[in-house]
Design a protein around this motif. Structure first.
Motif, PDB file in Angstrom:
ATOM      1  N   THR A 166       0.839  -1.192   0.000  1.00 53.13           N
ATOM      2  CA  THR A 166       0.000   0.000   0.000  1.00 53.13           C
ATOM      3  C   THR A 166       0.877   1.246   0.000  1.00 53.13           C
ATOM      4  N   PRO A 167       0.598   2.229  -0.853  1.00 50.96           N
ATOM      5  CA  PRO A 167       1.391   3.464  -0.841  1.00 50.96           C
ATOM      6  C   PRO A 167       1.189   4.230   0.460  1.00 50.96           C
ATOM      7  N   VAL A 168       2.298   4.676   1.034  1.00 49.24           N
ATOM      8  CA  VAL A 168       2.265   5.577   2.182  1.00 49.24           C
ATOM      9  C   VAL A 168       2.400   7.021   1.704  1.00 49.24           C
ATOM     10  N   GLY A 169       3.257   7.222   0.708  1.00 50.16           N
ATOM     11  CA  GLY A 169       3.455   8.569   0.189  1.00 50.16           C
ATOM     12  C   GLY A 169       4.208   8.542  -1.129  1.00 50.16           C
ATOM     13  N   HIS A 170       4.228   9.677  -1.777  1.00 47.95           N
ATOM     14  CA  HIS A 170       4.894   9.823  -3.074  1.00 47.95           C
ATOM     15  C   HIS A 170       5.764  11.070  -3.051  1.00 47.95           C
ATOM     16  N   ILE A 171       6.975  10.963  -3.628  1.00 50.24           N
ATOM     17  CA  ILE A 171       7.885  12.100  -3.761  1.00 50.24           C
ATOM     18  C   ILE A 171       8.058  12.395  -5.235  1.00 50.24           C
ATOM     19  N   ASP A 172       7.671  13.597  -5.638  1.00 49.56           N
ATOM     20  CA  ASP A 172       7.786  13.980  -7.045  1.00 49.56           C
ATOM     21  C   ASP A 172       9.233  13.938  -7.509  1.00 49.56           C
ATOM     22  N   ALA A 173       9.425  13.823  -8.818  1.00 47.53           N
ATOM     23  CA  ALA A 173      10.763  13.899  -9.390  1.00 47.53           C
ATOM     24  C   ALA A 173      11.419  15.222  -8.989  1.00 47.53           C
ATOM     25  N   PRO A 174      12.750  15.230  -8.797  1.00 49.04           N
ATOM     26  CA  PRO A 174      13.420  16.464  -8.347  1.00 49.04           C
ATOM     27  C   PRO A 174      13.418  17.529  -9.428  1.00 49.04           C
ATOM     28  N   TRP A 175      13.539  18.751  -8.995  1.00 52.94           N
ATOM     29  CA  TRP A 175      13.617  19.867  -9.942  1.00 52.94           C
ATOM     30  C   TRP A 175      14.608  20.880  -9.397  1.00 52.94           C
ATOM     31  N   ALA A 176      15.141  21.710 -10.253  1.00 55.96           N
ATOM     32  CA  ALA A 176      16.063  22.778  -9.839  1.00 55.96           C
ATOM     33  C   ALA A 176      15.994  23.910 -10.851  1.00 55.96           C
ATOM     34  N   ARG A 177      16.028  25.148 -10.344  1.00 58.12           N
ATOM     35  CA  ARG A 177      15.967  26.323 -11.214  1.00 58.12           C
ATOM     36  C   ARG A 177      16.968  27.361 -10.725  1.00 58.12           C
ATOM     37  N   SER A 178      17.545  28.060 -11.673  1.00 53.97           N
ATOM     38  CA  SER A 178      18.434  29.165 -11.316  1.00 53.97           C
ATOM     39  C   SER A 178      17.599  30.384 -10.980  1.00 53.97           C
ATOM     40  N   ALA A 179      18.255  31.405 -10.427  1.00 59.56           N
ATOM     41  CA  ALA A 179      17.544  32.631 -10.076  1.00 59.56           C
ATOM     42  C   ALA A 179      16.912  33.271 -11.296  1.00 59.56           C
ATOM     43  N   GLY A 180      17.476  33.011 -12.468  1.00 59.42           N
ATOM     44  CA  GLY A 180      16.904  33.557 -13.697  1.00 59.42           C
ATOM     45  C   GLY A 180      15.792  32.730 -14.275  1.00 59.42           C
ATOM     46  N   GLY A 181      15.466  31.605 -13.627  1.00 60.73           N
ATOM     47  CA  GLY A 181      14.360  30.768 -14.092  1.00 60.73           C
ATOM     48  C   GLY A 181      14.776  29.600 -14.957  1.00 60.73           C
ATOM     49  N   GLY A 182      16.075  29.497 -15.288  1.00 57.86           N
ATOM     50  CA  GLY A 182      16.527  28.390 -16.124  1.00 57.86           C
ATOM     51  C   GLY A 182      16.581  27.078 -15.362  1.00 57.86           C
ATOM     52  N   LYS A 183      16.394  25.962 -16.082  1.00 58.90           N
ATOM     53  CA  LYS A 183      16.435  24.648 -15.451  1.00 58.90           C
ATOM     54  C   LYS A 183      17.882  24.237 -15.192  1.00 58.90           C
ATOM     55  N   VAL A 184      18.096  23.574 -14.073  1.00 55.18           N
ATOM     56  CA  VAL A 184      19.409  23.081 -13.672  1.00 55.18           C
ATOM     57  C   VAL A 184      19.295  21.575 -13.449  1.00 55.18           C
ATOM     58  N   PRO A 185      20.273  20.771 -13.885  1.00 55.46           N
ATOM     59  CA  PRO A 185      20.182  19.316 -13.699  1.00 55.46           C
ATOM     60  C   PRO A 185      20.061  18.940 -12.230  1.00 55.46           C
ATOM     61  N   ALA A 186      19.172  17.996 -11.948  1.00 49.98           N
ATOM     62  CA  ALA A 186      18.989  17.499 -10.584  1.00 49.98           C
ATOM     63  C   ALA A 186      18.508  16.054 -10.653  1.00 49.98           C
ATOM     64  N   SER A 187      18.917  15.249  -9.691  1.00 46.17           N
ATOM     65  CA  SER A 187      18.490  13.856  -9.653  1.00 46.17           C
ATOM     66  C   SER A 187      18.448  13.376  -8.212  1.00 46.17           C
ATOM     67  N   PHE A 188      17.717  12.266  -8.002  1.00 49.14           N
ATOM     68  CA  PHE A 188      17.643  11.655  -6.683  1.00 49.14           C
ATOM     69  C   PHE A 188      18.474  10.376  -6.655  1.00 49.14           C
ATOM     70  N   GLY A 189      19.181  10.190  -5.576  1.00 50.17           N
ATOM     71  CA  GLY A 189      19.745   8.899  -5.242  1.00 50.17           C
ATOM     72  C   GLY A 189      19.023   8.386  -4.017  1.00 50.17           C
ATOM     73  N   VAL A 190      19.105   7.089  -3.762  1.00 55.04           N
ATOM     74  CA  VAL A 190      18.464   6.493  -2.592  1.00 55.04           C
ATOM     75  C   VAL A 190      19.510   5.698  -1.823  1.00 55.04           C
ATOM     76  N   GLU A 191      19.697   6.031  -0.562  1.00 59.10           N
ATOM     77  CA  GLU A 191      20.595   5.305   0.325  1.00 59.10           C
ATOM     78  C   GLU A 191      19.778   4.827   1.511  1.00 59.10           C
ATOM     79  N   GLY A 192      19.257   3.608   1.405  1.00 59.05           N
ATOM     80  CA  GLY A 192      18.361   3.108   2.437  1.00 59.05           C
ATOM     81  C   GLY A 192      17.087   3.921   2.452  1.00 59.05           C
ATOM     82  N   ALA A 193      16.831   4.627   3.557  1.00 61.14           N
ATOM     83  CA  ALA A 193      15.649   5.488   3.657  1.00 61.14           C
ATOM     84  C   ALA A 193      16.007   6.961   3.498  1.00 61.14           C
TER      85      ALA A 193
END
Length: 503
Positions: A166-193
């Motif tokens: 059963t799902p307890v919760g969901h975490i959206d895909a990561p995002w990152a933006r510069s102060a000017g609004g441009g997209k910046v690469p971002a990713s999630f890693g998982v180390e246990g919990a």
């Protein structure tokens, strides 16, 4: 129905914030950069804080009936506690530390060594864990999850927290933006919990990045079945009338959510009339002959989609059900319906796709119920909560058998495929879980088709359970090859409610 237009969330997951008087904190200049990147729509300022807390925000989900309380600490190392009455509790740990400040808009900011951490809570119960930094970096968000729960990864970079299937919760895909609004690469890693946010280079200007946590819908919000007495809305159809019936189109409501994990796979479908429990359900909609698919699931109950019952406040009529219908032939005759049972939340919330399922009792013929005449297999109804902790792309898919009446076919089409549970949302707002499966050629008309899962490990080869009906997101899907079904959080409860009244 299977459809080409989108059955959206419409009223969707409307939430109400329960607020107490807000404490007066000094504005943090860094919040301006963060709020420029995230926006402040729906952000709620925490209130009622004591010695250990900045404050708390409590929201109530009007759809599921659950309450989420978010407690934001003065010491970031203690983590943000998220307690949901339906799905349990988690603690979202934060990088950084220092004495927090709260902006006028409600963003809580913690100063850190070379970066700042922030927290936002929105009116739909979403918790955002944010980082403002310069240049690349790695930031850890340790999660404290319920016992037996674990993080699972999805292809789009999002994460699910699963416990006992059963799902307890969901975490959206990561995002990152510069102060000017441009997209910046971002990713999630998982180390246990622990969720590890990896932030790429964004130039000399500050970068804002983070994650968004949503508590999953949980049990306990069921408020009883809505019923329709259909004894005067039913009749017997001729074979000619049945052949004239058109597959039901999708209801025209708000646009659907963005599919974050659609699949390009397809499974072949073959013409078949092998399952006598599956049949066509015929009805009249605004004077036009229509049909969906329905399946016998009890001695005197059939299952179908709720959008095959009513749309836009219009209740259909002149219903009849023909088991193993085949091009006008009705080997088991046609059966008038008696009572329709559907979740109250389907009708009261503008046909919410989370509750797109219904059960219907039939009128007996010659003193016998439909299950006394038709061999229906007696497959169990289940919510699959016994499956174990799995979801997303790392979850073993469910071997699934479906049989329905797509498009202009007047004979059934069966498909052996595999289903999986996916989380679907739009515009970064709280979404819902749905089952999805590929099957070539499944289009309008298969709405209401039962998803029959096969689990030989449950006792003997061929053990089958019904865990959904085709419908829900996009009314079941807006392409011919990928289908959806509502996640039965309370589907089994509705079935038990209907079963107790059906005979």
């Amino acid at each position: 129905m299977r459809m080409r237009s989108s059955l959206g969330l419409a009223c969707g997951l409307a939430m109400a914030a329960v607020l107490l008087p807000a404490p007066a904190y000094a504005a943090e200049p860094s919040a301006q950069v963060i709020e420029a990147a995230t926006g402040v729509k729906g952000v709620v300022r925490p209130s009622g804080g004591g010695a250990e807390e900045v404050g708390a925000v409590t929201t109530r989900d009007k759809v599921w009936g659950s309450t989420t309380t978010v407690r934001i600490p003065r010491d970031a190392r203690r983590g943000v506690a998220v307690a949901d009455s339906g799905s349990g509790s988690v603690v979202l740990g934060l990088p950084g530390g220092g004495r927090p400040t709260v902006s006028a808009k409600g963003t809580v900011v913690y100063p850190g060594p070379g970066f700042r951490t922030a927290v936002q809570t929105t009116t739909d119960g979403t918790v955002r864990g944010l980082v403002e930094a310069k240049g690349p970096g790695t930031f850890r968000f340790p999660l404290t999850v319920p016992r037996g729960a674990r993080l699972t990864r999805n292809a789009d970079g999002s994460l699910d927290v699963m416990r006992a299937g059963t799902p307890v919760g969901h975490i959206d895909a990561p995002w990152a933006r510069s102060a000017g609004g441009g997209k910046v690469p971002a990713s999630f890693g998982v180390e246990g919990a622990t969720v590890v946010l990896n932030l790429g280079r964004g130039g000399a200007s500050p970068v804002v990045a983070g994650l968004a946590y949503h508590a999953a819908p949980g049990k306990g919000g069921y408020r009883g079945a809505a019923t329709i007495d259909a004894t005067k809305r039913t009749r017997t159809w001729t074979g000619k009338e049945m052949r004239q019936a058109q597959p039901l189109d999708a209801p025209e409501v708000a646009p659907g959510r963005t599919d974050r994990s659609g699949t390009g796979r397809t499974a072949p479908a073959t013409a078949a009339a092998t399952d006598p429990a599956v049949g066509a359900m015929f009805f009249s909609f605004l004077g036009i002959k229509k049909r969906c698919t329905a399946t016998i699931v009890h001695r005197n109950l059939i299952a179908t989609a709720a959008h095959c019952i009513q749309q836009g406040g219009v209740i259909f009529n002149q219903w009849t059900f023909a088991p193993q219908y085949d091009n006008g032939a009705t080997p088991y005759g046609s059966w008038k319906i008696k009572t329709i049972y559907y979740d109250q939340r389907w009708g009261k919330l503008n046909n919410n796709p989370d509750f797109d399922y219904a059960f219907i009792s039939l009128q007996p013929r010659n003193g016998k119920y439909v299950g006394d005449v038709v061999p229906w297999g007696r497959a169990d109804i289940t919510d699959l909560s016994w499956r174990g902790a799995c979801s997303g792309d790392n979850c073993p898919e469910i071997p699934t058998h479906v049989t329905g009446y797509p498009k202009n076919r007047t004979t059934p089409l069966e498909c052996f495929t595999r289903s999986r549970l996916v989380y679907i949302s739009e515009n970064g707002e709280k979404g819902s879980y749905y089952y999805t499966f590929p099957c070539k050629g499944y289009a309008e008309g298969v709405s209401g088709t039962a998803l029959v899962g096969q689990f030989p490990e449950q006792g003997h080869p061929g053990y089958e359970v019904i865990f959904g009906v085709l419908g829900g997101y996009q009314g079941g899907g807006d392409t011919d090859d990928v289908s959806y079904a509502s996640y039965w959080v309370d589907g089994k409860v509705l079935f038990d409610d209907a079963k107790s009244k059906a005979v």
